[in-house]
Structure formats: structure tokens, C-alpha cells
Design an enzyme around this catalytic site. Sequence first.
Site, PDB file in Angstrom:
ATOM      1  N   GLY A 189       0.841  -1.210   0.000  1.00  0.00           N
ATOM      2  CA  GLY A 189       0.000   0.000   0.000  1.00  0.00           C
ATOM      3  C   GLY A 189       0.862   1.240   0.000  1.00  0.00           C
ATOM      4  O   GLY A 189       2.057   1.171  -0.284  1.00  0.00           O
ATOM      5  N   ASN A 190       0.264   2.374   0.313  1.00  0.00           N
ATOM      6  CA  ASN A 190       1.055   3.608   0.423  1.00  0.00           C
ATOM      7  C   ASN A 190       0.398   4.529   1.443  1.00  0.00           C
ATOM      8  O   ASN A 190      -0.663   4.216   1.981  1.00  0.00           O
ATOM      9  CB  ASN A 190       1.216   4.273  -0.951  1.00  0.00           C
ATOM     10  CG  ASN A 190      -0.122   4.664  -1.548  1.00  0.00           C
ATOM     11  OD1 ASN A 190      -0.827   5.502  -1.005  1.00  0.00           O
ATOM     12  ND2 ASN A 190      -0.489   4.025  -2.661  1.00  0.00           N
ATOM     13  N   HIS A 191       1.061   5.659   1.707  1.00  0.00           N
ATOM     14  CA  HIS A 191       0.626   6.517   2.813  1.00  0.00           C
ATOM     15  C   HIS A 191      -0.462   7.528   2.440  1.00  0.00           C
ATOM     16  O   HIS A 191      -0.749   8.428   3.219  1.00  0.00           O
ATOM     17  CB  HIS A 191       1.823   7.290   3.376  1.00  0.00           C
ATOM     18  CG  HIS A 191       2.790   6.416   4.106  1.00  0.00           C
ATOM     19  ND1 HIS A 191       2.434   5.727   5.239  1.00  0.00           N
ATOM     20  CD2 HIS A 191       4.082   6.102   3.861  1.00  0.00           C
ATOM     21  CE1 HIS A 191       3.465   5.034   5.675  1.00  0.00           C
ATOM     22  NE2 HIS A 191       4.488   5.234   4.840  1.00  0.00           N
TER      23      HIS A 191
END
Length: 401
Positions: free
Chosen positions: A210-212
Site C-alpha cells: 500500500g502507500n501513505h
Amino acid sequence: MLNGKNVLLGVTGGIAAYKTTFLVRLFIKAGANVKVILTDSASSFVSPLTLATLSKNPVISNFVKSEENTIAWNNHVEFGLWADLILIAPATANTMSKMASGTCDNLLLATYLSAKCPVFVAPAMDLDMYKHPSTKSSLDALASFGNNIIPATSGELASGLHGEGRMAEPEDIIEFIKKQLVSGLSLSGKKVLITAGPTYEAIDPVRFIGNHSSGLMGFELARTAANLGAEVYLVTGPTHLIIAHNNVHVINVVSADDMYHSTQMYFENADIVICAAAVADYRPKSVAEQKIKKSDENLTLELVKNRDILMTLGEHKKNQYLVGFALETENEVQNAIGKLKRKNLDAIVLNSMQDKGAGFGGTTNKISFIDTNSTITAFELKTKAEVAVDIFNEIIKRRYA
Ligand code: CTP
């Protein structure tokens, strides 16, 4: 629609003035700030104290006010500028005739002449007065000045006669105003599709790539479009944000593939499409059915490319105004313009990683809006809510102005 709006209610001398107590309550309930100007004759029909109590503001009637031995004036220009909308209810034949001719012999009429906001007029009188050609010509004149006339209804009148001339009911007046305000909005009747948030690409049943991305920029864009009257489809990856707005339909997705399929469903009928999601470019080639156990020192995941959602929308674009985001670390403008052309966009919003406070995670952003003519509009660091307004201003200027 009315939440936080400044409503100036002008009450003139007719028996329907008693209904303005209900009107004030409805405005207050809808979150509006209300001030009341009462003409002298109206105060015979409804008590200033009642309206002051309900509106939580002093009721004003005259130009001159005296307080503790000092004489001052009620500034009609200030009232006119304060108001986001003026409602004159009930509007008598006398007041409408004066408004039509520009007569200015009381505080309400002076305020009306000074105001720049939308004005709503709810006539009330006996049936023969309502039918009279002079009343008709006042109403026509007021409408030709851009005032909104809330038609009187038919029913039993205070005189005992039956016919047209009853002031519209308070609930109907509020509905009329709300509808009118909506149709005056710049994205009223338009459909807006927005992608937001990260995507999660499953590795096994408990892990993902995923990512932030917080999703905040996309959510603020959705809220702004909805406040401008658009019907919004917000396709969002996993985020803790919630949005409660009648005009926003939230479609929750997890992976880039889910997001791709959902955007396809809403794209065709959309007028404006903004891809603000931080879509994972790659996903694991295969998703393990069971939790992967640690065994060797190294674990190699094979990744395959996800579809570029924005690119596919660009390929199938008809009349949609298509906007992408670009987050760049070097040659920002050049790279952003390259993406705009490659993905067949109408505009691209550039966040530079070199600007402090811009981009992922935070509540602020610093953007440049770049269109197909390579016109670059650069903005200061602002909250994402303010940035969303800037983005829609740029789109509306180019598409609908
Ligand atoms: N985007 C998308 N689908 C993807 C990847 C990106 O819809 N699979 C959209 C994003 O929502 C954004 C724009 O494309 O509006 C730019 O994404 P970005 O990752 O910055 O650019 P890329 O085109 O993926 O190029 P690169 O990662 O090489 O910079």
C-alpha cells in the site's frame, strides 16, 4: 444549503406577518444566521420581541436608533452587504410597488436598494389586490430586476374570501429558496467522478502493498463539488475518512483493479473526472491463498503492472473534462506536461515534492494547475479544502465560464 448563510428577513404589514415566526425558526433550524427588519406597520401584526427572541438578534425598524442617550443610525448599506440572501415576506402591494419604482422611504427599502445578494419576495394580499394590474406590473418589474418571486397560493384569505393571494407556507418558502440557490450553483446538474486514497494490493490473506495516501485531497474535492451542486461519485481506496453529504455517493474499493472497474461504471455519464488516487503501479503476480510463512532469509515477490486507470479514461474520453494529479521530484513541470499529453488529459495538478507541506499525508498542499495550453497557474501553500476550491475554480473557468 442554508447552513452558515446570513438571511435578512424583511417583514411588511400584512396579516401573514404572523407566519414569519415559523419562517425564522425554520431558517435557524437550517443553520442560518437571521436578522429581521420590520416595517412600522408590520409591528402591528407580529411582535418585535417574538422575532428578536427567535432570531437571536435585535429586530430593526428605523434608520435612527437611540441607546443610552446617544443617537446613531442603522446602516442599511451594512445590512445589505451582510446578507447572503434577503427574503421579503410577507411582501405587501405597497412595498412591492415601492421596490418596483425605487421609492426609498424606510429602512427595509433602503437596504433592498443597497443589497447585492439574491432577493426573494413572497407576496401576500387579498385576491382582488393580487389580481390588480398594478400589482401584476410590480411583480413583473421585480422579476425583471432579477428578484425571485415566490408565488402566492390559493386558499382562504383573512378577509374571509377564497382565492389567490395567500403567502406561500413557511416550509414551501424555505424549499423554494433552497431549490433556487442550488440551481444558481455552478456545478448544478453536473456529475463529477473522483478517485481518492491509496490502493491495497494483496500479497496473502493478511498482507498487502500500500502507500501513505490519506485520501484527504480527493475527499475535499468531493465535498467542494457537492457544495457547488454536483452529484459526486467518490471511488475511494481504504481510508479512515468519512463524508456525509447528500450529493456524494461513496464507492469503497481496495485494489487498483477494483478501482478500475468502479471508475468504468461512472465514467460515461460524468462531466468532470478527477483522478486523485495514489494507485499502486504494481501488484503481486499471484496472491498466496494462505498466510506466507517465514522460511528463507530472502523472500522475492514477483510484481506485475496494474492498469493505469487515468490512461484508460483518457483513451475513452468523449466530453468529460479529465484531470490527473502528478507528484514529481525532478523536472516537475516538464514531467507533468508529459503526463498530461500521454494520458490525453484536459489538465493536470502538479504537487512538487520539493515544496514543504505539499503532497501525501498532510492537511496542506501546494499545487500548480496546468492545462492543455501549458498555462501554469501556481498557488500558495493552502489547506487541502482550499486547494479543492482552487482546482474547481480553474476547471469551471475553462469548461463552464
Ligand atoms: N493513476 C491511475 N492509475 C494508475 C496510476 C496512476 O489512475 N495505475 C493516476 C493517478 O491517480 C494520478 C496520475 O495517474 O492522477 C499520476 O500518477 P503518478 O503515479 O504520479 O504517475 P504515473 O503516470 O504512474 O508515472 P510515474 O509513477 O512514473 O511518475
